[in-house]
Write an enzyme that holds these catalytic residues in place. Structure first.
Site, short mmCIF file in Angstrom:
data_model
loop_
_atom_site.label_atom_id
_atom_site.label_comp_id
_atom_site.label_asym_id
_atom_site.label_seq_id
_atom_site.Cartn_x
_atom_site.Cartn_y
_atom_site.Cartn_z
N ILE A 608 -28.76 -12.47 -8.00
CA ILE A 608 -29.92 -13.03 -8.94
C ILE A 608 -29.61 -14.03 -9.53
O ILE A 608 -28.60 -14.56 -10.02
CB ILE A 608 -29.89 -11.87 -10.20
CG1 ILE A 608 -30.25 -10.26 -9.58
CG2 ILE A 608 -30.94 -12.03 -11.14
CD1 ILE A 608 -31.39 -10.14 -9.02
N GLU A 684 -42.77 -8.39 -6.39
CA GLU A 684 -43.39 -7.26 -5.97
C GLU A 684 -42.87 -5.93 -6.13
O GLU A 684 -43.22 -4.83 -6.35
CB GLU A 684 -44.25 -7.48 -4.63
CG GLU A 684 -45.07 -8.61 -4.85
CD GLU A 684 -45.56 -9.00 -3.23
OE1 GLU A 684 -46.83 -8.89 -3.15
OE2 GLU A 684 -44.90 -9.40 -2.48
#
Length: 718
Positions: A608, A684
């Site tokens: 991340i 998504e």
């Protein structure tokens, strides 16, 4: 040295956005700007027999009224290869090129005037008469569905796949679930409407246009007008939300460009909220059958998944509806079928998680139904059918922390408090339900180029022709650049959204950080190498007199470049992002009103880069999932081929009062094979699994299984 990768840094473009300094497509003001408005068809199919434009032409301020009678023929040259964001087959709408009508809301005239009010008023004066096609296909009828084309099959969206003997295995399975599900037509509803400003200067064309892929918009318009792509520049530094709607180039871009050439002045064409329902795409209505067969232990023995989607009559839009369900769980016997219903409507397009969300939605509801039939905990059922590899391709995962997502999400959520019987839990006077679902989304990577330039004042400008519709590309790319160069964030400026910059692929498909990040890293590494060569030693960019170094070398600036190839994952592995979503709902037993009290999502998205931005992406996906489960539906009138609720008042989306506790956590993970940064796509993935988790929680609260979304009060009270 401070590491910026992994730091929860605020958006570097945040101040510009909240102060109004950020300029969106419709806000540029080239000298002499005039305004355009559309007149559109009121029938679903047929021919224009007459157009009455005299009143519009006489209206105050009107400069031009273009129709198929006077617009002239455009080349509409064919591309060497279709862009990945375009439909797999058919021809784009050739706007104002003839009298044919393919759908209600199709542009039939464009009016140009000195002010927007004048253009809008005059467009309302255009009158048309039609020869109506009484056989127009305005009804979604699965019985009329056809197999997808060879072109769709070449993109992996073929009509059928088969593994083992699923039908025999299903018939022999001790426990079976066989149900049909409906996901309605949905629309993107981004805050910023689609708009284009077209400005011709001789043979050079500049477009300020809402786009998630400025390079593709440049190439598409060049082909429509038969001019070199080098003569077109597309600029769009900020996108006010898009969710996939701005990936391809829509007819209004052509109309603005045509109107500007004919008017001899720059023209702004901005779509109204109602026109967004017809002038851009949407998530297509999809009806699906899922049949699951399992042993009494819960082990899956057969999966049959059949989907029927909608497309237009002039283009074939085929989604990857069956891709994700085909890899989520281990099963030796599997069959999928995908067909399309051709309708007189505008063409659908990608919408956040296109196809993947649609297929996963019904699969995860069906898995919950199977768990109920087995009297087995839904999470335990998923663990018993965990896919240790991609069984469709017979490949190992490049990385997979889905088990950790299940465990971390369940612990954070308190899944162990769930009682198995529907309707057995309470929150005061309300019925409480707990549901969960798996989240899964492909994690591709595209070829991207970037540059890094050291300016005389010591600023490093990093550039790439990617976009930022909200995930924080400006910020995350700045973090990668600063981290690679070892300089403070304030020394780096990232520029994007201009087709004149180093080329990039689409800002979509959850690919941006995995694609742009490595290219930015490579460009900055190249800049470091060049500076080391100039200095004759390793350079510390925070302490070295960089302007002096440039002067000593006789340079005004120093430019470097870098690129990142397509998916770096070896063909021996399959790459996906994973997650688990847990939902708590409260349902009023008398009124049937559903409130999503809590959502917890645990995700494996590789490394991340910015947990603050990543969390924001997942929160947005959760809010979208609330809308998908409980509210969003385009109400279709088959008599006229129109959306009845084509506005923000009647097309319901979640608002603040609908959103309660949202909790996001990321399990430790890196993607070692895919790219040097170790990241996977996230945006998504944050939507995947949310709607079925909510639907499953509603069943647990009420005992009612709603298989046609959205789950509205009438369906619970019926």
């Amino acid at each position: 040295m401070t590491s910026f990768i992994g730091a929860p840094i605020g958006r570097v473009d945040g101040r510009a956005k909240v102060t109004g300094a950020a300029t969106y497509a419709a806000e540029f003001r080239p000298p002499g700007l005039v305004y355009a408005a559309l007149a559109t068809s009121s029938i679903a199919a047929g021919q224009l027999t007459a157009l009455h434009t005299a009143a519009a032409e006489r209206a105050p301020g009107v400069l031009l009224v273009l129709t198929h009678l006077n617009a002239g023929k455009l080349p509409y040259q064919s591309p060497a290869a279709r862009a990945a964001v375009d439909p797999v087959a058919g021809e784009q709408l050739r706007v104002l090129q003839d009298a044919r009508i393919f759908f209600s809301g199709q542009p039939i005239a464009v009016v140009v005037a000195e002010t927007q009010a004048q253009a809008t008023y005059a467009a309302a004066l255009v009158r048309a008469t039609y020869a109506v096609d009484t056989s127009a296909r305005t009804q979604f009828d699965p019985a009329q569905a056809r197999p997808t084309s060879l072109a769709a099959a070449k993109r992996g969206r073929g009509p059928e796949t088969r593994q083992g003997d699923p039908d025999t295995a299903l018939a022999a399975a001790p426990v079976q679930v066989d149900q049909r599900y409906v996901q309605p037509r949905m629309h993107h509803q981004a805050m910023e409407p689609h708009a284009t400003i077209a400005h011709w200067q001789g043979e050079q064309l500049t477009l300020w246009s809402k786009s998630q892929w400025v390079g593709n918009e440049r190439d598409a318009i060049a082909l429509v007008f038969g001019i070199p792509a080098a003569n077109v520049r597309v600029i769009n530094p900020y996108v006010g939300g898009a969710f996939g709607s701005a990936l391809r180039t829509w007819p209004h871009v052509t109309l603005a460009t045509l109107a500007a050439r004919r008017a001899g002045r720059p023209v702004l064409l901005e779509l109204t909220r109602e026109q967004l329902f017809y002038s851009i795409g949407f998530r297509p209505r999809t009806e699906q059958r899922v049949a699951l067969g399992a042993e009494a232990t819960g082990q899956l023995t057969a999966i049959v998944h059949e989907a029927v989607g909608q497309t237009s009559t002039y283009e074939e839009f085929a989604e990857a509806t069956l891709d994700v369900p085909a890899v989520t769980y281990a099963c030796p016997n599997r069959r999928t079928s995908y067909r399309l219903v051709d309708m007189h409507t505008n063409t659908p397009c990608p919408m956040r998680g296109p196809g993947h969300v649609t297929g996963l939605l019904v699969q995860e509801i069906a898995m919950d139904e199977l768990a109920a039939a087995l009297q087995l905990d839904p999470l335990e059922l998923r663990l018993r059918n965990f896919a240790e590899r991609d069984f469709r391709k017979d490949l190992p995962w490049s990385s997979n922390q889905l088990r950790a997502c299940y465990q971390a999400g369940a612990e954070r959520f308190g899944w162990q408090r769930r009682t198995p019987t529907p309707g057995s839990m309470r929150a005061g006077s309300l019925r409480m339900g707990l549901g969960m679902a798996t989240a899964l989304n492909p994690a591709p990577r595209y070829p991207i180029q970037a540059s890094a330039t050291l300016l005389p004042d010591g600023t490093i400008v990093v550039r790439s022709a990617t976009s930022d519709m909200g995930p924080g590309t400006y910020t995350s790319a700045t973090q990668v650049a600063a981290d690679t160069l070892g300089v403070p964030l304030g020394r780096v400026r990232f520029e994007l959204g201009d087709s004149a910059l180093p080329p990039a692929k689409e800002h979509g498909g959850s690919t941006t950080m995995a694609s742009v990040g490595p290219a930015v890293q490579a460009a900055c590494q190249d800049l470091r190498r060049q500076l080391d060569m100039l200095a004759g030693r390793p350079v510390d960019l925070t302490t070295t007199d960089l302007p002096g170094l440039l002067r000593h070398a006789g340079l005004l600036q120093l430019q470097a470049s870098g690129s990142a190839g397509p998916n770096a994952t070896p063909p021996t592995h399959s790459t996906y992002g994973f997650g688990a979503v847990f939902a708590e709902v409260h349902v009023d037993p008398d009124l049937g009103i559903v409130r999503v009290a809590r959502l917890v999502g645990a995700y494996d998205a590789g490394r991340i880069i910015n947990p603050r931005l990543a969390r924001s992406q997942c929160l947005g996906g959760m809010v979208g999932g609330i809308g998908m489960a409980l509210m969003e539906e385009a109400t279709w009138d088959p008599r006229f081929g129109r959306v009845l609720n084509a506005n923000l008042a009647d097309y319901h989306v979640p608002v603040n009062a609908d959103v309660h506790e949202l909790d996001v956590l990321f399990v430790p993970s890196e993607e070692p094979l895919m790219n040097p940064l170790g990241v996977k796509g996230l945006a998504e993935l944050g939507l995947c699994g949310v709607a079925p988790a909510i639907a499953n929680a509603v069943w647990h609260a009420t005992g009612k299984r709603v298989r046609e979304l959205p789950i509205t009060v009438d369906k619970l009270l019926d």
